[in-house]
Motif scaffolding. Structure first.
Motif, PDB file in Angstrom:
ATOM      1  N   MET A  15       0.897  -1.146  -0.090  1.00 33.62           N
ATOM      2  CA  MET A  15      -0.162  -0.046  -0.007  1.00 33.62           C
ATOM      3  C   MET A  15       0.815   1.232   0.048  1.00 33.62           C
ATOM      4  O   MET A  15       2.028   1.204   0.665  1.00 33.62           O
ATOM      5  CB  MET A  15      -1.012   0.245   1.340  1.00 33.62           C
ATOM      6  N   ARG A  16       0.674   2.244  -0.860  1.00 28.52           N
ATOM      7  CA  ARG A  16       1.359   3.447  -1.082  1.00 28.52           C
ATOM      8  C   ARG A  16       1.052   4.260   0.206  1.00 28.52           C
ATOM      9  O   ARG A  16      -0.102   4.420   0.791  1.00 28.52           O
ATOM     10  CB  ARG A  16       0.836   4.057  -2.379  1.00 28.52           C
ATOM     11  N   VAL A  17       2.115   4.762   0.939  1.00 27.69           N
ATOM     12  CA  VAL A  17       2.083   5.589   2.340  1.00 27.69           C
ATOM     13  C   VAL A  17       1.409   7.001   1.888  1.00 27.69           C
ATOM     14  O   VAL A  17       2.219   7.672   1.258  1.00 27.69           O
ATOM     15  CB  VAL A  17       3.368   5.589   2.804  1.00 27.69           C
ATOM     16  N   THR A  18       0.208   7.259   2.162  1.00 28.47           N
ATOM     17  CA  THR A  18      -0.297   8.543   1.761  1.00 28.47           C
ATOM     18  C   THR A  18      -1.199   9.166   3.040  1.00 28.47           C
ATOM     19  O   THR A  18      -1.584  10.216   3.062  1.00 28.47           O
ATOM     20  CB  THR A  18      -1.435   8.414   0.643  1.00 28.47           C
ATOM     21  N   GLY A  19      -1.041   8.384   4.141  1.00 27.47           N
ATOM     22  CA  GLY A  19      -1.851   8.992   5.365  1.00 27.47           C
ATOM     23  C   GLY A  19      -2.718   7.755   5.975  1.00 27.47           C
ATOM     24  O   GLY A  19      -2.193   6.669   5.847  1.00 27.47           O
ATOM     25  N   ARG A  20      -3.611   8.185   6.571  1.00 29.80           N
ATOM     26  CA  ARG A  20      -4.389   7.185   7.596  1.00 29.80           C
ATOM     27  C   ARG A  20      -5.107   6.088   6.402  1.00 29.80           C
ATOM     28  O   ARG A  20      -5.714   6.718   5.486  1.00 29.80           O
ATOM     29  CB  ARG A  20      -4.997   7.739   8.385  1.00 29.80           C
ATOM     30  N   LEU A  21      -5.273   5.037   6.875  1.00 26.92           N
ATOM     31  CA  LEU A  21      -6.050   4.097   5.960  1.00 26.92           C
ATOM     32  C   LEU A  21      -7.501   4.376   6.117  1.00 26.92           C
ATOM     33  O   LEU A  21      -7.897   4.502   7.529  1.00 26.92           O
ATOM     34  CB  LEU A  21      -5.709   2.623   6.420  1.00 26.92           C
ATOM     35  N   HIS A  22      -8.381   4.110   5.177  1.00 25.83           N
ATOM     36  CA  HIS A  22      -9.812   4.288   5.514  1.00 25.83           C
ATOM     37  C   HIS A  22     -10.354   2.821   5.157  1.00 25.83           C
ATOM     38  O   HIS A  22      -9.746   1.748   4.688  1.00 25.83           O
ATOM     39  CB  HIS A  22     -10.408   5.291   4.764  1.00 25.83           C
ATOM     40  N   PRO A  43       5.784   8.696   9.951  1.00 26.64           N
ATOM     41  CA  PRO A  43       4.803   8.268  11.233  1.00 26.64           C
ATOM     42  C   PRO A  43       3.687   7.593  10.289  1.00 26.64           C
ATOM     43  O   PRO A  43       2.977   6.707  11.045  1.00 26.64           O
ATOM     44  CB  PRO A  43       4.497   9.685  11.998  1.00 26.64           C
ATOM     45  N   TRP A  44       3.327   8.196   9.140  1.00 25.22           N
ATOM     46  CA  TRP A  44       2.243   7.554   8.739  1.00 25.22           C
ATOM     47  C   TRP A  44       2.689   6.088   8.405  1.00 25.22           C
ATOM     48  O   TRP A  44       1.849   5.002   8.375  1.00 25.22           O
ATOM     49  CB  TRP A  44       1.921   8.141   7.411  1.00 25.22           C
ATOM     50  N   THR A  45       3.725   5.652   8.155  1.00 23.47           N
ATOM     51  CA  THR A  45       4.225   4.435   7.846  1.00 23.47           C
ATOM     52  C   THR A  45       4.258   3.378   8.994  1.00 23.47           C
ATOM     53  O   THR A  45       3.623   2.340   8.897  1.00 23.47           O
ATOM     54  CB  THR A  45       5.933   4.282   7.310  1.00 23.47           C
ATOM     55  N   ARG A  46       4.593   3.841  10.137  1.00 24.35           N
ATOM     56  CA  ARG A  46       4.586   3.070  11.350  1.00 24.35           C
ATOM     57  C   ARG A  46       3.262   2.995  11.770  1.00 24.35           C
ATOM     58  O   ARG A  46       2.694   1.701  12.032  1.00 24.35           O
ATOM     59  CB  ARG A  46       5.312   3.912  12.536  1.00 24.35           C
ATOM     60  N   GLU A  47       2.263   3.914  11.427  1.00 27.65           N
ATOM     61  CA  GLU A  47       0.786   3.729  11.722  1.00 27.65           C
ATOM     62  C   GLU A  47       0.348   2.671  10.822  1.00 27.65           C
ATOM     63  O   GLU A  47      -0.592   1.674  10.941  1.00 27.65           O
ATOM     64  CB  GLU A  47       0.053   5.157  11.787  1.00 27.65           C
ATOM     65  N   MET A  48       0.747   2.714   9.348  1.00 26.03           N
ATOM     66  CA  MET A  48       0.137   1.781   8.511  1.00 26.03           C
ATOM     67  C   MET A  48       0.637   0.566   8.970  1.00 26.03           C
ATOM     68  O   MET A  48      -0.228  -0.530   8.656  1.00 26.03           O
ATOM     69  CB  MET A  48       0.685   2.178   7.037  1.00 26.03           C
ATOM     70  N   PHE A  81       4.487 -11.283   1.217  1.00 26.39           N
ATOM     71  CA  PHE A  81       5.374 -10.319   1.495  1.00 26.39           C
ATOM     72  C   PHE A  81       4.381  -8.928   1.245  1.00 26.39           C
ATOM     73  O   PHE A  81       3.874  -8.469   0.162  1.00 26.39           O
ATOM     74  CB  PHE A  81       6.887 -10.031   0.538  1.00 26.39           C
ATOM     75  N   PHE A  82       4.060  -8.436   2.318  1.00 23.79           N
ATOM     76  CA  PHE A  82       3.314  -6.998   2.346  1.00 23.79           C
ATOM     77  C   PHE A  82       3.931  -5.822   2.692  1.00 23.79           C
ATOM     78  O   PHE A  82       4.661  -5.865   3.814  1.00 23.79           O
ATOM     79  CB  PHE A  82       2.025  -7.274   3.236  1.00 23.79           C
TER      80      PHE A  82
END
Length: 343
Positions: free
Chosen positions: A25-32, A74-79, A53-54
């Protein structure tokens, strides 16, 4: 003579090697919730049958977030916390961060030098979004070459399968063409990845349009509290025929009904259908039940994600282990690539 019984000895066959799946998933912010129903819930199922592999694809995120790179970490860690909270198991799947495996960029450069410009100019997602990209200053080389990096991402783990919806097969085809060209030029045998077709439900935004953070019409997976969910669900568009409470409606014309089919029980669906068509329930009743059911599904993952983010040592150890495993596989791939190229 031995009195022992004559027992036929059978040598157990080695377990069949599982096929490999790669997705990210492309890191663009929080997941919906579109991310969950479009990919994440399928990843959870696949990890029991495939070598998975994800990735949290932060280089891809940089193509649009290059002006605010400090937000990507931070977006990446949250993802990744989100992945785990919703059921991706680090003991079953390799979870990694794209930029922590620098071999991605090396393979990308190898591919970039053999991909004709015309291939990229024909990519529909590039052509269709040119005006939008110019308007928000993301009409850049990184986005133009996005398909090349995507091909490198998949080839990096020698994946045979990539989970996609039927509408995404054309996006995967250019990756196949790139691998095919590499194999032809260098007499190599990198796997030409095949689509692993998955049924992806349509999850519209609160206003009926495509769910997008830029539209402000998203329901977030765990960021929305129970109170937020109720407020947002109450904003959803419904069948325009139901102007008054006593007006009957048609649930198939209502976004709320589509969400019920994702989140509600088999007992709730007939209640929604009959109540809407007979005006036996109001839209407020229908939305209140939906918000309650979404909360039932979201509460556990929300708490799990919070625990992970509040325990940075544990989350770091999971990320480090996943990136280490991913990089070991990536290095094997580059050895194969360089050997074929005789470079």
């Amino acid at each position: 003579m031995s009195s022992e019984p004559n027992v036929e000895t059978k040598v157990a066959s080695p377990p069949a090697r599982r096929q490999r799946v790669m997705s990210g998933m492309r890191v663009t912010g929080r997941l919906h919730i579109g991310h969950y129903w479009g990919a994440l819930q399928n990843w959870v199922k696949l990890q029991d049958d495939y070598d998975c592999f994800f990735g949290a694809m932060d280089w891809h995120g940089m193509t649009t977030a290059y002006k605010a790179p400090k937000e990507i970490a931070p977006w990446t860690r949250e993802m990744i916390a989100e992945f785990i909270a919703w059921g991706v198991d680090p003991n079953k799947s390799t979870i990694f961060i794209q930029s922590r495996v620098p071999e991605h960029v090396e393979l990308f450069m190898i591919f970039a030098n053999m991909v004709p410009m015309g291939w990229l100019e024909r990519v529909n997602t590039w052509k269709d979004a040119i005006e939008e990209m110019k308007a928000n200053d993301t009409h850049n080389l990184g986005r133009f070459m996005y398909p090349v990096l995507q091909a490198a991402d998949i080839a990096m783990y020698r994946a045979q399968k990539v989970p996609v919806g039927a509408d995404q097969i054309s996006h995967l085809e250019i990756s196949r063409e790139i691998i095919r060209r590499f194999n032809h030029l260098y007499k190599a045998k990198l796997p030409e990845m095949e689509p692993l077709l998955t049924e992806i439900p349509l999850v519209p935004g609160l206003d009926g349009r495509k769910m997008s953070k830029s539209y402000g019409n998203s329901l977030y997976l765990t960021e929305d509290t129970e109170k937020d969910l109720r407020k947002k669900v109450n904003m959803m568009v419904t069948d325009p025929a139901r102007v008054r409470r006593e007006d009957p409606g048609e649930p198939t014309k209502c976004s709320v009904y589509g969400y019920h089919k994702l989140y509600s029980s088999a007992e709730d669906i007939p209640w929604v259908e009959h109540g809407c068509r007979t005006a036996g329930i109001g839209c407020g009743d229908c939305k209140a039940r939906l918000a309650e059911n979404i909360e039932k599904v979201s509460k556990g993952p929300r708490e799990k994600k919070k625990e992970l983010l509040n325990n940075p040592g544990l989350l770091d150890s999971i990320i480090d282990a996943g990136c280490e495993k991913a990089r070991a596989e990536a290095q094997k791939t580059l050895q194969i690539v360089r050997s074929n190229m005789k470079w």
